[in-house]
Design an enzyme around this catalytic site. Structure first.
Site, PDB file in Angstrom:
ATOM      1  CD  GLN A 402      -2.732  -1.318   2.443  1.00  0.00           C
ATOM      2  OE1 GLN A 402      -3.526  -2.243   2.510  1.00  0.00           O
ATOM      3  NE2 GLN A 402      -2.579  -0.443   3.411  1.00  0.00           N
ATOM      4  CG  HIS A 404      -1.895   3.910   2.043  1.00  0.00           C
ATOM      5  ND1 HIS A 404      -2.954   3.346   2.708  1.00  0.00           N
ATOM      6  CD2 HIS A 404      -0.780   3.458   2.681  1.00  0.00           C
ATOM      7  CE1 HIS A 404      -2.506   2.576   3.680  1.00  0.00           C
ATOM      8  NE2 HIS A 404      -1.215   2.643   3.692  1.00  0.00           N
ATOM      9  CG  HIS A 510      -4.372  -8.126   8.393  1.00  0.00           C
ATOM     10  ND1 HIS A 510      -3.704  -7.474   7.373  1.00  0.00           N
ATOM     11  CD2 HIS A 510      -5.399  -7.308   8.730  1.00  0.00           C
ATOM     12  CE1 HIS A 510      -4.296  -6.325   7.111  1.00  0.00           C
ATOM     13  NE2 HIS A 510      -5.323  -6.194   7.927  1.00  0.00           N
ATOM     14  CG  ASN A 553      -5.570  -5.111   3.237  1.00  0.00           C
ATOM     15  OD1 ASN A 553      -5.093  -5.173   2.114  1.00  0.00           O
ATOM     16  ND2 ASN A 553      -5.239  -4.183   4.092  1.00  0.00           N
TER      17      ASN A 553
HETATM   18  C1  G3F Z   1      -3.176  -0.521   7.232  1.00  0.00           C
HETATM   19  O1  G3F Z   1      -2.572   0.339   6.370  1.00  0.00           O
HETATM   20  C2  G3F Z   1      -3.720  -1.713   6.496  1.00  0.00           C
HETATM   21  O2  G3F Z   1      -4.513  -1.367   5.423  1.00  0.00           O
HETATM   22  C3  G3F Z   1      -4.473  -2.537   7.452  1.00  0.00           C
HETATM   23  F1  G3F Z   1      -5.000  -3.602   6.785  1.00  0.00           F
HETATM   24  C4  G3F Z   1      -3.593  -2.943   8.568  1.00  0.00           C
HETATM   25  O3  G3F Z   1      -4.308  -3.626   9.542  1.00  0.00           O
HETATM   26  C5  G3F Z   1      -2.920  -1.756   9.175  1.00  0.00           C
HETATM   27  O4  G3F Z   1      -2.295  -0.965   8.212  1.00  0.00           O
HETATM   28  C6  G3F Z   1      -1.949  -2.232  10.188  1.00  0.00           C
HETATM   29  O5  G3F Z   1      -0.869  -1.472  10.362  1.00  0.00           O
END
Ligand code: G3F
Length: 577
Positions: A402, A404, A510, A553
């Site tokens: 990710q 973002h 997760h 995820n």
């Molecule tokens: C987030 O950016 C993720 O999208 C989640 F899925 C995740 O649980 C979280 O970080 C954990 O750091």
């Protein structure tokens, strides 16, 4: 005592409607702060108009005995709102949409660690005569876990104990699992595909809600140029831009999924309640006859009798409730997988900023911003949405990425930098499925030096982790870190303090596998419909049902599995008639 009545997130029109009715009745409303909630100014003003005084910056309405009569006619409606509104996704609140960094604190407040070894309570710097444990002491501090070996703990694992659970603050990332992330799933391929599609609908997953963002476009384009062939796209998110104000979005949560369901008179929500255990029938123990629950406010126990029971308390809570119910199949809590996370933050390159200033496709927005803020050196409107880009899992790079901005429980920027230039990189790594990686709850699976009388802070059997990354996991993690550094360097420079690092194990939140579905009762807890092996009327739900190692995820996969499970509950109920 009528308890608390919440106006939280009641549509504005209805909120004022109730407010004026109450005001007409001459009742006096006293507001009491409620952690985590704030009213935006508009709503605040309206409330003040109606009530004159007494408003703090929160949403809970309290009223005492003497106002009960005035309120009585409205209570059923207010209660209905109150129950519904406990579900809200907190980052839908404008305050956090305006300032994502502030949301870090909400998440931190919501997360409760699962297994804290007592070694954490040794105070090595405590001088003088203050009591400190001796070498022979076993510490039974409430909620701490003397059975937990810190070397095999998932230290950052945490649970959210609130109605709506983690959905009150989750990131909403819902990518499609890659074929390698569903090899053990017993649901036939095409059926799983259609369930994942249905899950997409329920979770309101979109990949285009950040298309208008300048930052999203430049980050995505830059990565696509530098890393062709890696399938770089926008991150699929359970999110939708608001029709009445495109600046803000509505994130998916239990409230948006359940919508009107909660208004059904058959739906009853017991808040502040612990599910202690299911009680099985004496003869054969092949079905549950009731659930034993405890009202935590007064420690009163009650039983709930139903035809079908679904235990969906998270990947740790679900096996915990089963264990406490004496439902202890071999596989319970085992085959646990958790993701590794490599994380860093960068500040976008100078050349990217120059590109934005000059690019014709952004000219209109940039001009408008410059006109309003002539002294701002950056060509980025303050309300430009954050980037939401994904590098998907692939055979060559078996991780989920990710790129973002997501102030989860870490990664806030604060005054360190202009937040518009900060981009987070999160790389999630798989863990080999191994039976011995586990969470256990008691003697059946406990180490020899078992200490009796250890419970979690809610009086339930204490969860203890035994999780290790294999050699293959560690080598994969190393490659992932290398990849992250390469990708990060292509975008900008590391933000001091957020240089490339592996995060504490468990932080991904997760965990999968602890109540896995499968056809073989020796290696799974429930069948492909999530019905617990050997029991006629007990189902499980949540990430624990996933029998695979995943990098992406897990929510979408869990929801897919749950949709099939729900169909099987319905089928069972029909079969009783
Ligand atoms: C987030 O950016 C993720 O999208 C989640 F899925 C995740 O649980 C979280 O970080 C954990 O750091």
């Amino acid at each position: 005592d009528i308890g608390d009545v919440m106006f939280t997130q009641v549509p504005e029109a209805e909120r004022t409607h109730h407010a004026s009715k109450l005001a007409e009745e001459g009742s006096k409303i006293v507001y009491k702060p409620h952690p985590g909630y704030t009213l935006d100014n508009g709503a605040r003003d309206k409330h003040e108009q109606h009530f004159g005084t007494g408003l703090l910056d929160h949403r809970t309405v309290y009223c005492g005995q003497k106002h009960l009569r005035a309120l009585e006619p409205f209570l059923p409606e207010l209660r209905a709102f109150s129950e519904f509104n406990h579900y809200d996704v907190l980052h839908n609140i404008i305050r956090y949409q305006k300032d994502i960094d502030a949301f870090v604190n909400v998440i931190k407040g919501a997360l409760q660690p699962v297994s804290v070894p007592p070694s954490d309570t040794y105070i090595s710097t405590l001088g003088g005569d203050g009591w400190t444990p001796s070498l022979t002491d076993v510490l039974i501090t409430e909620g701490r876990n003397p059975h937990q070996d810190p070397r095999v703990n998932l230290k950052a694992t945490a649970v959210t104990r609130t109605v709506g659970g983690m959905a009150t603050h989750w990131t909403c990332a819902c990518p499609m699992p890659h074929a390698e992330e569903r090899v053990n799933n017993p649901i036939p391929r095409s059926e799983l595909d259609s369930l994942l599609e249905k899950a997409k609908g329920l979770l309101n997953v979109h990949s285009d809600q950040y298309n208008d963002s300048i930052r999203n476009q430049v980050v995505r384009a830059e990565l696509q140029k530098r890393f062709p062939g890696r399938g770089i796209t926008d991150l699929p998110l359970g999110v939708e831009r608001r029709k009445d104000n495109k600046r803000y979005v509505t994130w998916t949560g239990a409230d948006t999924v359940l919508k009107d369901t909660v208004k059904d008179p058959r739906f009853k929500l017991l808040t502040e309640t612990r599910v202690t255990r299911l009680v099985l029938n004496d003869l054969g123990g092949d079905h549950a006859v009731c659930a034993l629950v405890r009202d935590l406010r007064n420690d009163r126990d009650a039983i709930v009798v139903a035809k079908a029971y679904v235990v969906a308390c998270g990947a740790v809570g679900t096996p915990q409730v089963l264990y406490n119910s004496g439902i202890r199949p071999l596989s319970l809590g085992r085959h646990l997988c958790e993701q590794s996370i490599a994380f860093c933050q960068i500040i976008l390159n100078r050349s990217t900023v120059e590109y934005i200033s000059a690019a014709p496709q952004f000219a209109e927005k940039v001009e408008k911003h410059k006109k309003k803020y002539p002294n701002d050196p950056l060509p980025l409107p303050f309300d430009d949405a954050e980037p939401q880009v994904m590098i998907p899992y692939s055979e060559d790079f078996p991780g989920h990425v990710q790129v973002h901005r997501d102030a989860f429980s870490y990664g806030d920027v604060g005054p360190k930098a202009d937040p518009r230039l900060v981009v987070d990189l999160r790389f999630f790594g798989k863990q080999e499925v191994k039976e011995e990686n586990s969470v256990s709850f008691g003697p059946a699976q406990a180490p020899l030096n078992w200490v009796p009388g250890v419970t979690d802070i809610y009086g339930m059997p204490q969860a203890t982790f035994n999780v290790q990354r294999s050699r293959a996991d560690l080598e994969r993690d190393q490659r992932m870190m290398q990849d992250m550094v390469t990708v990060a360097n292509s975008l900008g420079s590391f933000l001091p303090g957020s240089e490339p690092q592996f995060m504490e194990p468990g932080l991904a939140l997760h965990i999968t596998g602890t109540t896995r579905i499968g056809n073989d009762p020796k290696t799974s807890v429930a069948d492909p419909s999530s019905k617990v092996h050997g029991l006629k009327n007990v189902w499980v739900g949540g990430n624990g049902c996933i029998p695979d190692s995943m990098a992406c995820n897990p929510t979408r996969t869990s929801v897919a599995i749950a949709i099939k499970g729900a169909a099987s509950v319905i089928e069972y109920l029909h079969s009783l008639n």
